[in-house]
Write a protein that holds these residues in place. Sequence first.
Motif, PDB file in Angstrom:
ATOM      1  N   LEU A   1       0.822  -1.210   0.000  1.00 30.54           N
ATOM      2  CA  LEU A   1       0.000   0.000   0.000  1.00 30.54           C
ATOM      3  C   LEU A   1       0.858   1.263   0.000  1.00 30.54           C
ATOM      4  N   ASN A   2       2.150   1.131   0.279  1.00 31.90           N
ATOM      5  CA  ASN A   2       3.037   2.294   0.273  1.00 31.90           C
ATOM      6  C   ASN A   2       3.292   2.726  -1.164  1.00 31.90           C
ATOM      7  N   PHE A   3       2.800   3.902  -1.499  1.00 32.12           N
ATOM      8  CA  PHE A   3       2.890   4.429  -2.854  1.00 32.12           C
ATOM      9  C   PHE A   3       4.326   4.530  -3.351  1.00 32.12           C
ATOM     10  N   PHE A   4       5.240   4.798  -2.441  1.00 33.07           N
ATOM     11  CA  PHE A   4       6.622   5.072  -2.849  1.00 33.07           C
ATOM     12  C   PHE A   4       7.388   3.823  -3.262  1.00 33.07           C
ATOM     13  N   TYR A   5       6.855   2.631  -2.984  1.00 35.78           N
ATOM     14  CA  TYR A   5       7.529   1.411  -3.429  1.00 35.78           C
ATOM     15  C   TYR A   5       7.731   1.397  -4.940  1.00 35.78           C
ATOM     16  N   ALA A   6       6.809   1.991  -5.650  1.00 33.29           N
ATOM     17  CA  ALA A   6       6.888   1.989  -7.118  1.00 33.29           C
ATOM     18  C   ALA A   6       8.135   2.697  -7.619  1.00 33.29           C
ATOM     19  N   PHE A   7       8.663   3.612  -6.826  1.00 30.99           N
ATOM     20  CA  PHE A   7       9.823   4.387  -7.263  1.00 30.99           C
ATOM     21  C   PHE A   7      11.138   3.597  -7.159  1.00 30.99           C
ATOM     22  N   THR A   8      11.106   2.430  -6.525  1.00 32.68           N
ATOM     23  CA  THR A   8      12.344   1.649  -6.422  1.00 32.68           C
ATOM     24  C   THR A   8      12.845   1.198  -7.793  1.00 32.68           C
ATOM     25  N   SER A   9      11.952   1.067  -8.735  1.00 35.02           N
ATOM     26  CA  SER A   9      12.351   0.661 -10.088  1.00 35.02           C
ATOM     27  C   SER A   9      12.513   1.851 -11.021  1.00 35.02           C
ATOM     28  N   ALA A  10      12.348   3.068 -10.516  1.00 40.56           N
ATOM     29  CA  ALA A  10      12.524   4.271 -11.329  1.00 40.56           C
ATOM     30  C   ALA A  10      14.008   4.559 -11.497  1.00 40.56           C
TER      31      ALA A  10
ATOM     32  N   LEU B   1      15.337   9.424  -8.933  1.00 42.57           N
ATOM     33  CA  LEU B   1      13.992   9.199  -8.415  1.00 42.57           C
ATOM     34  C   LEU B   1      13.913   7.944  -7.551  1.00 42.57           C
ATOM     35  N   SER B   2      14.785   6.981  -7.850  1.00 45.94           N
ATOM     36  CA  SER B   2      14.772   5.740  -7.077  1.00 45.94           C
ATOM     37  C   SER B   2      15.084   5.973  -5.598  1.00 45.94           C
ATOM     38  N   ILE B   3      15.755   7.091  -5.291  1.00 43.54           N
ATOM     39  CA  ILE B   3      16.054   7.412  -3.894  1.00 43.54           C
ATOM     40  C   ILE B   3      14.759   7.492  -3.084  1.00 43.54           C
ATOM     41  N   LEU B   4      13.714   8.092  -3.686  1.00 39.37           N
ATOM     42  CA  LEU B   4      12.419   8.192  -3.005  1.00 39.37           C
ATOM     43  C   LEU B   4      11.871   6.816  -2.677  1.00 39.37           C
ATOM     44  N   GLY B   5      11.999   5.896  -3.624  1.00 41.90           N
ATOM     45  CA  GLY B   5      11.482   4.552  -3.408  1.00 41.90           C
ATOM     46  C   GLY B   5      12.201   3.832  -2.287  1.00 41.90           C
ATOM     47  N   TYR B   6      13.511   3.952  -2.269  1.00 38.17           N
ATOM     48  CA  TYR B   6      14.290   3.214  -1.268  1.00 38.17           C
ATOM     49  C   TYR B   6      14.174   3.822   0.136  1.00 38.17           C
ATOM     50  N   ILE B   7      14.080   5.139   0.215  1.00 39.35           N
ATOM     51  CA  ILE B   7      13.986   5.762   1.541  1.00 39.35           C
ATOM     52  C   ILE B   7      12.543   5.778   2.041  1.00 39.35           C
ATOM     53  N   LEU B   8      11.617   6.310   1.222  1.00 36.86           N
ATOM     54  CA  LEU B   8      10.228   6.456   1.661  1.00 36.86           C
ATOM     55  C   LEU B   8       9.414   5.180   1.454  1.00 36.86           C
ATOM     56  N   GLY B   9       9.900   4.304   0.585  1.00 34.23           N
ATOM     57  CA  GLY B   9       9.205   3.043   0.363  1.00 34.23           C
ATOM     58  C   GLY B   9       9.731   1.948   1.266  1.00 34.23           C
ATOM     59  N   ILE B  10      10.971   1.535   1.038  1.00 33.36           N
ATOM     60  CA  ILE B  10      11.566   0.444   1.821  1.00 33.36           C
ATOM     61  C   ILE B  10      11.972   0.909   3.215  1.00 33.36           C
TER      62      ILE B  10
ATOM     63  N   ALA C   1      15.477   5.364   8.564  1.00 38.52           N
ATOM     64  CA  ALA C   1      14.889   5.121   7.246  1.00 38.52           C
ATOM     65  C   ALA C   1      15.816   5.613   6.140  1.00 38.52           C
ATOM     66  N   THR C   2      16.448   6.768   6.351  1.00 34.88           N
ATOM     67  CA  THR C   2      17.362   7.312   5.342  1.00 34.88           C
ATOM     68  C   THR C   2      18.600   6.427   5.199  1.00 34.88           C
ATOM     69  N   LEU C   3      19.199   6.039   6.321  1.00 34.19           N
ATOM     70  CA  LEU C   3      20.376   5.166   6.273  1.00 34.19           C
ATOM     71  C   LEU C   3      20.029   3.828   5.623  1.00 34.19           C
ATOM     72  N   HIS C   4      18.905   3.265   6.030  1.00 38.87           N
ATOM     73  CA  HIS C   4      18.455   1.978   5.492  1.00 38.87           C
ATOM     74  C   HIS C   4      18.215   2.086   3.985  1.00 38.87           C
TER      75      HIS C   4
ATOM     76  N   PHE D   1      22.310   1.424  -2.896  1.00 43.93           N
ATOM     77  CA  PHE D   1      23.629   1.212  -3.496  1.00 43.93           C
ATOM     78  C   PHE D   1      24.147  -0.224  -3.345  1.00 43.93           C
ATOM     79  N   ALA D   2      23.410  -1.072  -2.619  1.00 41.38           N
ATOM     80  CA  ALA D   2      23.906  -2.420  -2.344  1.00 41.38           C
ATOM     81  C   ALA D   2      24.105  -3.249  -3.601  1.00 41.38           C
ATOM     82  N   GLY D   3      23.287  -3.014  -4.614  1.00 44.65           N
ATOM     83  CA  GLY D   3      23.375  -3.837  -5.812  1.00 44.65           C
ATOM     84  C   GLY D   3      24.529  -3.496  -6.724  1.00 44.65           C
ATOM     85  N   SER D   4      24.760  -2.220  -6.965  1.00 45.69           N
ATOM     86  CA  SER D   4      25.753  -1.824  -7.969  1.00 45.69           C
ATOM     87  C   SER D   4      26.971  -1.096  -7.398  1.00 45.69           C
ATOM     88  N   PHE D   5      26.820  -0.424  -6.261  1.00 46.46           N
ATOM     89  CA  PHE D   5      27.943   0.307  -5.657  1.00 46.46           C
ATOM     90  C   PHE D   5      28.064  -0.105  -4.194  1.00 46.46           C
TER      91      PHE D   5
END
Length: 341
Positions: free
Chosen positions: A167-176, A180-189, A297-300, A306-310
């Motif tokens: 239901l968290n709208f920001f999850y969609a941004f993880t694939s952006a 923009l993906s920063i929003l997904g990872y911080i506000l989503g995950i 949330a920001t640290l997480h 960056f865990a995947g590529s950097f």
Amino acid sequence: MIYIIRNQHEYGPYEASDIARYVEEGRLLLNDRARDAESDVEGTVEELLAARGIRPRVRNRGSLMEQLRYIGHAFIFPKDDMERHHIMEDKRLLILAIVGLSLSIIMLLPIGGYLVFYAVSLYFATIWGLFFAYFFRTRQISKSKAVSTFFLTQLGVFVIFSGLNELNFFYAFTSAPFPLSILGYILGIGLTEEFAKMIPLLVLERRAREPQLPQTMVFYGLMAGIAFGVFEGVQYQTSINIRADYTTAFVLNIARLTSLPFLHAVWAGICGYFVGMAGLYPQYRKSLYVLALAIPATLHGLYDLFAGSFYLVSLVIAFLSVFLLMAYLRRSNALRERLRG
């Protein structure tokens, strides 16, 4: 003449022949420190005697059986000290047994599949719990509260990740695309997962019968984080990791039992610190609750981003998280003075 040095004190001086006799009798050791009375040269008893051409040999006190009889069965098999009431009084022994033998007991249980992964994860969570209890203990820490925090967190995580997280709208941004993906990872995950760990801490703080020290709430935060790490670790081990090759899966499984739960614990510990401060200074609770959620949330989120590529960047964020938690604890009294004013 030779001086003998023990516990920063000098004894003597003694004739070399006397020292050799003491060594043979077992009253002095060859590696005892010593000093030559004439030259002030220091060394071991063996070295100073060897310089004089003396090489003493320790005499055996009787045969093997005679030595064993002298030591006595009460010291070889201390039955009285192994009685149950003595064992239960020795906390060090109980901790050692838990850490060393629990996994062996788990191997005997008639379980398989998901339960095996969960049982092993609980074993590592117990080790982490004992470690945190040693480093962050306060007089307020309760074993029952620690256990309830752990399983309450797991219950909350199970409910949230059964579908509510979508239901968290920001999850969609993880694939952006970045940034923009920063929003997904911080506000989503990050926000969702850290909020799941924050709920038990809020319950604990509100139900406390006395004001909780920030370090106490840090400990409970660490336990909540480990609980989350166990849940997430089992999920990954039974789904994503099993599809990797053997070596990769092995490393990933170990990481899911050790480093990654530790990181979840550190982030939740930071949350616990600010929740504890909010309990002590409720007039600032709005800002402190925001910090309790926003910083982890920001640290997480950045770590996951960056865990995947950097991964090197993620590693820097991981160390920063640990340093931040310790810095908060060091400045705890200073912040309390600021909020008290």
